[in-house]
Scaffold this motif. Structure first.
Motif, short mmCIF file in Angstrom:
data_model
loop_
_atom_site.label_atom_id
_atom_site.label_comp_id
_atom_site.label_asym_id
_atom_site.label_seq_id
_atom_site.Cartn_x
_atom_site.Cartn_y
_atom_site.Cartn_z
N UNK A 1 0.83 -1.20 0.00
CA UNK A 1 0.00 0.00 0.00
C UNK A 1 0.87 1.26 0.00
N UNK A 2 1.35 1.65 -1.17
CA UNK A 2 2.23 2.80 -1.26
C UNK A 2 1.43 4.11 -1.26
N UNK A 3 1.90 5.07 -0.47
CA UNK A 3 1.33 6.42 -0.52
C UNK A 3 2.48 7.42 -0.66
N UNK A 4 2.19 8.54 -1.31
CA UNK A 4 3.19 9.52 -1.65
C UNK A 4 2.88 10.87 -1.02
N UNK A 5 3.87 11.48 -0.34
CA UNK A 5 3.77 12.88 0.04
C UNK A 5 4.24 13.68 -1.16
N UNK A 6 3.37 14.56 -1.66
CA UNK A 6 3.64 15.28 -2.89
C UNK A 6 3.60 16.79 -2.67
N UNK A 7 4.27 17.52 -3.55
CA UNK A 7 4.30 18.97 -3.50
C UNK A 7 4.00 19.51 -4.90
N UNK A 8 3.40 20.68 -4.96
CA UNK A 8 3.16 21.34 -6.24
C UNK A 8 4.51 21.65 -6.90
N UNK A 9 4.67 21.24 -8.14
CA UNK A 9 5.96 21.38 -8.82
C UNK A 9 6.41 22.83 -8.94
N UNK A 10 5.50 23.72 -9.25
CA UNK A 10 5.87 25.13 -9.42
C UNK A 10 6.39 25.72 -8.13
N UNK A 11 5.75 25.37 -7.01
CA UNK A 11 6.23 25.86 -5.72
C UNK A 11 7.62 25.30 -5.42
N UNK A 12 7.79 24.02 -5.70
CA UNK A 12 9.08 23.38 -5.44
C UNK A 12 10.19 24.05 -6.25
N UNK A 13 9.95 24.25 -7.53
CA UNK A 13 10.97 24.85 -8.38
C UNK A 13 11.22 26.31 -8.04
N UNK A 14 10.23 26.96 -7.42
CA UNK A 14 10.38 28.37 -7.07
C UNK A 14 11.15 28.61 -5.78
N UNK A 15 11.48 27.54 -5.05
CA UNK A 15 12.25 27.69 -3.81
C UNK A 15 13.70 28.06 -4.13
N UNK A 16 14.32 28.74 -3.20
CA UNK A 16 15.76 28.98 -3.34
C UNK A 16 16.49 27.64 -3.25
N UNK A 17 17.70 27.59 -3.77
CA UNK A 17 18.48 26.35 -3.69
C UNK A 17 18.66 25.92 -2.25
N UNK A 18 18.84 26.90 -1.37
CA UNK A 18 19.05 26.63 0.05
C UNK A 18 17.82 25.94 0.66
N UNK A 19 16.64 26.53 0.45
CA UNK A 19 15.43 25.96 1.03
C UNK A 19 15.07 24.62 0.38
N UNK A 20 15.29 24.51 -0.92
CA UNK A 20 15.00 23.24 -1.59
C UNK A 20 15.89 22.14 -1.03
N UNK A 21 17.12 22.48 -0.74
CA UNK A 21 18.03 21.50 -0.16
C UNK A 21 17.58 21.04 1.21
N UNK A 22 17.09 21.98 2.03
CA UNK A 22 16.58 21.62 3.35
C UNK A 22 15.35 20.72 3.23
N UNK A 23 14.45 21.08 2.31
CA UNK A 23 13.25 20.28 2.10
C UNK A 23 13.60 18.86 1.65
N UNK A 24 14.50 18.75 0.68
CA UNK A 24 14.88 17.42 0.17
C UNK A 24 15.55 16.58 1.25
N UNK A 25 16.44 17.19 2.02
CA UNK A 25 17.16 16.44 3.05
C UNK A 25 16.20 15.98 4.14
N UNK A 26 15.28 16.85 4.53
CA UNK A 26 14.31 16.49 5.57
C UNK A 26 13.40 15.37 5.08
N UNK A 27 12.95 15.47 3.84
CA UNK A 27 12.09 14.43 3.28
C UNK A 27 12.83 13.10 3.22
N UNK A 28 14.08 13.11 2.81
CA UNK A 28 14.86 11.87 2.72
C UNK A 28 15.02 11.22 4.09
#
Length: 336
Positions: A240-267
């Motif tokens: 039973x796989x479920x996915x936490x998802x984010x709007x792509x435009x919001x994700x791409x609009x983040x600064x590199x710094x914040x996107x890195x924090x989000x990716x690391x936390x999610x991982x």
């Protein structure tokens, strides 16, 4: 149900190992005040894990991310609409279960095909080849996955009245399937499938609309469904796989710094959530064996089910080249 794996313990454990880190220089940034809509209730154990993710992300970013987890009914969206409303920007983040999003993202439902990917060991082989196809389809719809979990939560049948001892005992019963594929299992063996989201099940059961339901053992306890269920039939037809998802435009609009924090936390939380789910499934199954009648499928029946459904997998893919390719890749990985 998760014992020490609750929100506070998760954060304490991450702090002790250096996972919770202050994000220097972000204190003055405007907070990303987002909603993460899920389909579990406020007291559900999985809700606590997703809240722990939001809390940790807030801490790591010095408040630059301020995500509120919205439980079932808080926002006017059905679980089946997760990909649509997310891609349209009506919500910033959403939880999508493989069955609920099958209508918009059919390839994600591959892990729900009957008796194809049945357990965590098979998922470890299947998900690395499947996920790129899921991600590509989500990207077409303006979404991006951050976390997936559920490979250690096999789906099984629970009900009231006379226990099932094989799938043919669906005959004459109304049963809830959370996906078209589960509905096909019910129908193939003589039952009448009824599609209900998690929040709709208790009322339907009390009204006699359904006699049985497909779900995972921890969801029975987390949703308190053991109060109106008498038995379980364990045959592990799929994970039973479920996915936490984010709007792509919001994700791409983040600064590199914040996107890195989000990716690391999610991982990090993907590992934490999966370990917590593994533990909770074992505990829930043990609890339910004490609380209700549990029938384990006979090995010869499981072998028969595998044979029964092999042709269905190809029929499910139909003439869609992408689905055919994804299915072939998974079958090769599994040797099926």
């Amino acid at each position: 149900m998760f014992g020490e794996m609750n929100r506070r313990a998760l954060l304490r454990g991450m702090a002790a190992t250096g996972l919770v880190t202050a994000a220097a220089g972000r204190a003055g940034a405007a907070a990303q005040k987002w909603n993460l809509t899920i389909y579990y209730g406020p007291g559900h154990s999985l809700t606590q894990l997703y809240m722990a993710f939001a809390d940790d992300l807030r801490a790591r970013s010095d408040g630059a991310f301020d995500i509120t987890v919205r439980t079932a009914g808080e926002l006017p969206f059905r679980a089946t609409e997760a990909v649509t409303v997310l891609g349209q920007g009506q919500v910033e983040m959403a939880l999508g279960y493989q069955g609920f999003i099958a209508g918009t993202t059919k390839v994600a439902a591959l892990t729900g095909l009957p008796f194809l990917v049945r357990n965590e060991e098979e998922a470890a082989k299947a998900m690395p080849v499947l996920k790129p196809y899921v991600d590509a389809k989500l990207a077409e719809q303006g979404c991006r996955s951050l976390i997936f979990s559920g490979q250690n939560w096999p789906q099984n049948v629970y009900g009231r009245g006379e226990p099932m001892t094989r799938l043919e005992d669906f005959k004459g019963r109304n049963a809830r399937g959370s996906s078209p594929e589960q509905g096909d299992i019910i129908q193939r063996y003589g039952g009448a499938p009824v599609t209900l989201t998690t929040a709709e099940v208790p009322e339907a059961m009390h009204r006699g609309v359904v006699d049985a339901v497909f779900t995972g053992a921890p969801n029975i306890l987390g949703s308190k469904w053991e109060e109106f269920l008498d038995w379980a039939y364990f045959c592990d037809p799929h994970i039973a796989i479920e996915y936490v998802m984010i709007n792509s435009e919001l994700y791409e609009g983040l600064s590199d710094d914040l996107r890195g924090v989000l990716d690391a936390t999610a991982a990090d939380h993907q590992g934490l959530i999966n370990e917590a789910r593994r533990k909770s499934n074992a505990e829930a199954e043990a609890t339910l064996r004490d609380a209700m009648t549990v029938v384990d499928a006979a090995p010869e029946d499981v072998a028969r089910y595998n044979t029964d459904w092999a042709g269905y997998w190809s029929d499910w893919a139909g003439e869609d080249a992408t689905l055919q390719e994804a299915l072939a890749a998974v079958r090769e990985a599994l040797g099926k």
